[in-house]
Design a protein around this motif. Structure first.
Motif, short mmCIF file in Angstrom:
data_model
loop_
_atom_site.label_atom_id
_atom_site.label_comp_id
_atom_site.label_asym_id
_atom_site.label_seq_id
_atom_site.Cartn_x
_atom_site.Cartn_y
_atom_site.Cartn_z
N VAL B 209 0.84 -1.21 0.00
CA VAL B 209 0.00 0.00 0.00
C VAL B 209 0.87 1.26 0.00
N LEU B 210 1.98 1.19 0.72
CA LEU B 210 2.86 2.37 0.84
C LEU B 210 3.85 2.49 -0.32
N SER B 211 3.81 1.54 -1.26
CA SER B 211 4.91 1.44 -2.23
C SER B 211 5.13 2.72 -3.04
N ARG B 212 4.04 3.40 -3.45
CA ARG B 212 4.23 4.61 -4.27
C ARG B 212 4.89 5.71 -3.44
N ALA B 213 4.44 5.84 -2.19
CA ALA B 213 5.06 6.85 -1.31
C ALA B 213 6.52 6.50 -1.06
N LEU B 214 6.83 5.20 -0.94
CA LEU B 214 8.21 4.78 -0.71
C LEU B 214 9.09 5.10 -1.93
N SER B 215 8.52 4.99 -3.12
CA SER B 215 9.27 5.37 -4.33
C SER B 215 9.62 6.85 -4.30
N LEU B 216 8.67 7.66 -3.85
CA LEU B 216 8.94 9.11 -3.78
C LEU B 216 10.00 9.41 -2.72
N ILE B 266 18.73 -8.23 -7.63
CA ILE B 266 18.37 -9.07 -8.78
C ILE B 266 17.13 -8.48 -9.46
N VAL B 267 16.20 -8.00 -8.62
CA VAL B 267 14.89 -7.59 -9.14
C VAL B 267 14.93 -6.25 -9.88
N ARG B 268 15.65 -5.25 -9.31
CA ARG B 268 15.61 -3.89 -9.88
C ARG B 268 16.02 -3.81 -11.36
N PRO B 269 17.12 -4.45 -11.77
CA PRO B 269 17.46 -4.34 -13.20
C PRO B 269 16.39 -4.91 -14.12
N LEU B 270 15.54 -5.80 -13.57
CA LEU B 270 14.54 -6.46 -14.42
C LEU B 270 13.19 -5.73 -14.44
N VAL B 271 12.81 -5.11 -13.30
CA VAL B 271 11.48 -4.47 -13.27
C VAL B 271 11.55 -2.97 -13.03
N GLY B 272 12.76 -2.42 -12.86
CA GLY B 272 12.89 -0.99 -12.57
C GLY B 272 12.95 -0.75 -11.08
N ALA B 273 13.14 0.51 -10.69
CA ALA B 273 13.33 0.81 -9.27
C ALA B 273 12.08 1.35 -8.59
N ASN B 274 10.98 1.41 -9.33
CA ASN B 274 9.74 1.87 -8.72
C ASN B 274 9.27 0.81 -7.71
N GLN B 275 9.09 1.22 -6.46
CA GLN B 275 8.77 0.23 -5.43
C GLN B 275 7.44 -0.47 -5.68
N THR B 276 6.56 0.14 -6.49
CA THR B 276 5.29 -0.54 -6.80
C THR B 276 5.56 -1.84 -7.58
N ALA B 277 6.70 -1.91 -8.26
CA ALA B 277 7.07 -3.14 -8.97
C ALA B 277 8.11 -3.93 -8.19
#
Lengths: 263, 337
Positions: B209-216, B266-277
């Motif tokens: 739920v907090l993932s978008r705020a965590l990306s910011l 491992i995950v970030r290079p594949l899905v990006g750094a947006n915490q929602t992903a």
């Protein structure tokens, strides 16, 4: 209308803003200029509630800024910090999308209206076909325009910018400030930008606020504020001011140059 | 399909394969058909069915839970602290939970059920000590600094050292806890999973739920705040969710280290750094990595069975060195997180 009255802000025991009073009317570009450490950036942060104030008040349309909920404030005021940092692997499109946070519901995301805004914003900053490009792989000028796009995607009517052309070469400085002027004059935004270069301030700002010793020492239309006398008072520096093609140009006078050399 | 969509498809497939392989492979190899029969036509007299349902499935579920919460916790801590080395293991959470469980059992004889609650408190205390030590160093304001990680490493060593000292004073508990303390994913701990799974699931739900705020927040607290995020509230909620869910995992099978450190990289290079992903990606990949580590631990040195935590420590130590080199010791290649 955004205004600060008798604002006092300190870093620990060191006062940075010392009873500063200033008013920013809606629309146009206002440049905040002044010597290093005079409190320009602190003023922007105080407006956003990022710096606790120890005296005075800041109001937005006569409402104290601290009583406005953070999400609502984000829909009125957007901010471009001096230093911007983006994690690797974030693409431009995602950065823009994050800017709309204040408009999204807890479990929701951008709607069609938001997506249309994001497309317009990328068009405005000249990065329309780069939404899929990682932010950290953009050039310096493109990256700064990407951050400006993020600020625009917040869709606020007031935009605070802290040294938006820092680290940019002359070409990109003019490109970014051209964009800033368009926002203030054509799109009706109120832009308040901290600038160090008086020539850039005089070329792009409608109004100038000179800050020194934590106070707004001079404030008004650009041509009235950028004068040799005011520069001497605020910067402790001798400069000559010329008018050229309807624009003001500042150069160190012979005395000023010698004084700077001696220091 | 987008690159991110393809990555998630691969994650789900990998998790499914690792899940089935863990049920199938071991001292005796059980065919997929028998695994299906064990679930849908369970025969109490069939030994393979018994192994699948009462030994391997509990173990698999513990691995999935542990891997998911640890990886999720690592991704969130790395983003919040803007430090590529942040993870529950390196910030005192696992060590705090371990010490409190060991101390609670030795001095107060607490039950298996109470160990979960004590681990939650211990994880929070371990993290708090780590923050205090970092602040005492006077370098806590530097988000890229190593002070917090160094403090976490020192605090973790201290707390684990104390836990070991407690165990030395109690020979009868030493054998029981020696395995648990090295991260032992084992079916005998399934009762703890039955008790504590809601803590991890709620924790991961909060983080999603907090993932978008965590990306910011990963863009900087000033930027996040000006975009409308209540940075203090979101950070506290996120850290609370990470500490509680990871402590729950420690209470179940002991500290399985380095999943939280390795998986987000491992995950970030594949899905990006947006915490929602990143967060959902880490949930899937964390579970897969833990399942694979458990499988290797069980089979690579047969007939001896290595503990999964030891397996992850060996892999994680190497990855730790690579990350330090990449982010800290190679100025030209220094990346941002």
């Amino acid at each position: 209308m955004l205004s600060a009255q008798d604002l006092v802000v300190s870093y620990g025991k060191l006062p940075v803003l010392n009873g500063l009073s200033v008013r920013f009317d809606a629309g146009g570009v206002t440049a905040l200029v002044g010597p290093n450490g005079c409190g320009k950036s602190t003023l922007l942060k105080s407006i956003l509630g990022l710096m606790p104030k120890s005296g005075g008040s800041i109001t937005l349309d006569d409402v104290p800024i601290e009583s406005i909920p953070r999400r609502k404030l984000a829909s009125r005021i957007a901010y471009l910090p001096q230093e911007n940092h983006c994690p690797d692997y974030i693409v431009l499109g995602e950065l823009i999308e994050l800017a709309g946070y204040a408009r999204y519901s807890l479990f929701g995301g951008p709607r069609a209206k938001d997506r249309a805004l994001f497309r317009d914003v990328l068009q405005t900053v000249g990065l329309a076909d780069m939404a899929h490009v990682p932010v950290n792989s953009l050039s310096g000028g493109q990256r700064q325009r990407a951050w400006i796009a993020m600020v625009l995607a917040q869709d606020a009517d007031i935009i605070l910018m802290d040294e938006p052309v820092n680290h940019l070469d002359m070409k990109y400085q003019y490109a970014v400030l051209d964009l800033v002027r368009t926002l203030g004059r054509d799109q009706g935004k109120t832009v308040i930008a901290v600038l160090h270069d008086l020539n850039l301030a005089s070329a792009f700002a409608d109004k100038v606020v000179m800050v020194s010793n934590g106070q707004a020492t001079f404030s008004g239309p650009t041509q009235e504020v950028i004068t040799p006398e005011n520069i001497r008072t605020v910067f402790d520096f001798e400069a000559d001011v010329f008018a050229r093609n309807g624009q003001i140009v500042c150069l160190p006078s012979r005395g000023g140059a010698l004084q700077a050399e001696a220091q | 399909m987008t690159r991110r969509g393809s990555a998630f498809l691969v994650f789900v497939l990998a998790l499914t394969i690792a899940f089935v392989a863990n049920l199938s492979l071991g001292a005796s190899i059980i065919a997929p058909n028998d695994i299906r029969a064990a679930f849908f036509q369970f025969d109490a007299d069939n030994y393979d069915h018994f192994i699948v349902v009462y030994q391997r499935l509990p173990r698999v579920l513990i691995a999935v839970f542990t891997g998911s919460v640890m990886a999720c916790g690592g991704a969130v801590l790395q983003g919040l602290m803007r430090n590529p080395l942040a993870s529950p293991t390196l910030l005192g959470v696992n060590a705090g939970a371990t010490l409190f469980v060991v101390g609670g059992v030795i001095f107060f004889g607490i039950s298996s059920a109470s160990q979960g609650l004590v681990a939650l408190i211990g994880g929070a205390v371990g993290f708090a000590i780590c923050l205090v030590v970092a602040r005492m160093s006077g370098m806590d304001g530097n988000p890229k600094g190593l002070s917090l990680i160094l403090s976490g490493a020192v605090v973790s060593m201290l707390l684990i050292g104390i836990a070991n000292a407690f165990l030395l004073s109690s020979p009868e508990l030493r054998n029981e806890f020696l395995g648990w303390m090295s991260g032992n994913i084992n079916h005998v701990y399934f009762d703890r999973l039955e008790l504590l799974w809601p803590v991890g699931v709620i924790g991961m739900g909060v983080l999603l739920v907090l993932s978008r705020a965590l990306s910011l927040i990963a863009l900087g607290s000033e930027k996040a705040s000006s975009a409308g995020v209540n940075v203090t509230l979101v950070s506290r909620l996120a850290v609370g969710a990470v500490v509680l869910s990871c402590s729950a995992a420690v209470a179940i099978c002991g500290p399985v280290g380095f999943v939280g450190l390795v998986v987000p990289h491992i995950v970030r290079p594949l899905v990006g750094a947006n915490q929602t992903a990143v967060i959902p990606g880490c949930i899937l990949v964390g579970a897969t990595v833990c399942l694979i580590a458990d499988m290797i631990a069980r089979m690579a040195f047969a007939p001896f069975v290595l503990h999964t935590g030891l397996m992850m420590d060996m892999v994680g130590g190497v990855v730790f060195a690579i990350i330090v080199r990449r982010y800290y010791l190679t100025p030209g290649l220094r990346r941002s997180l």
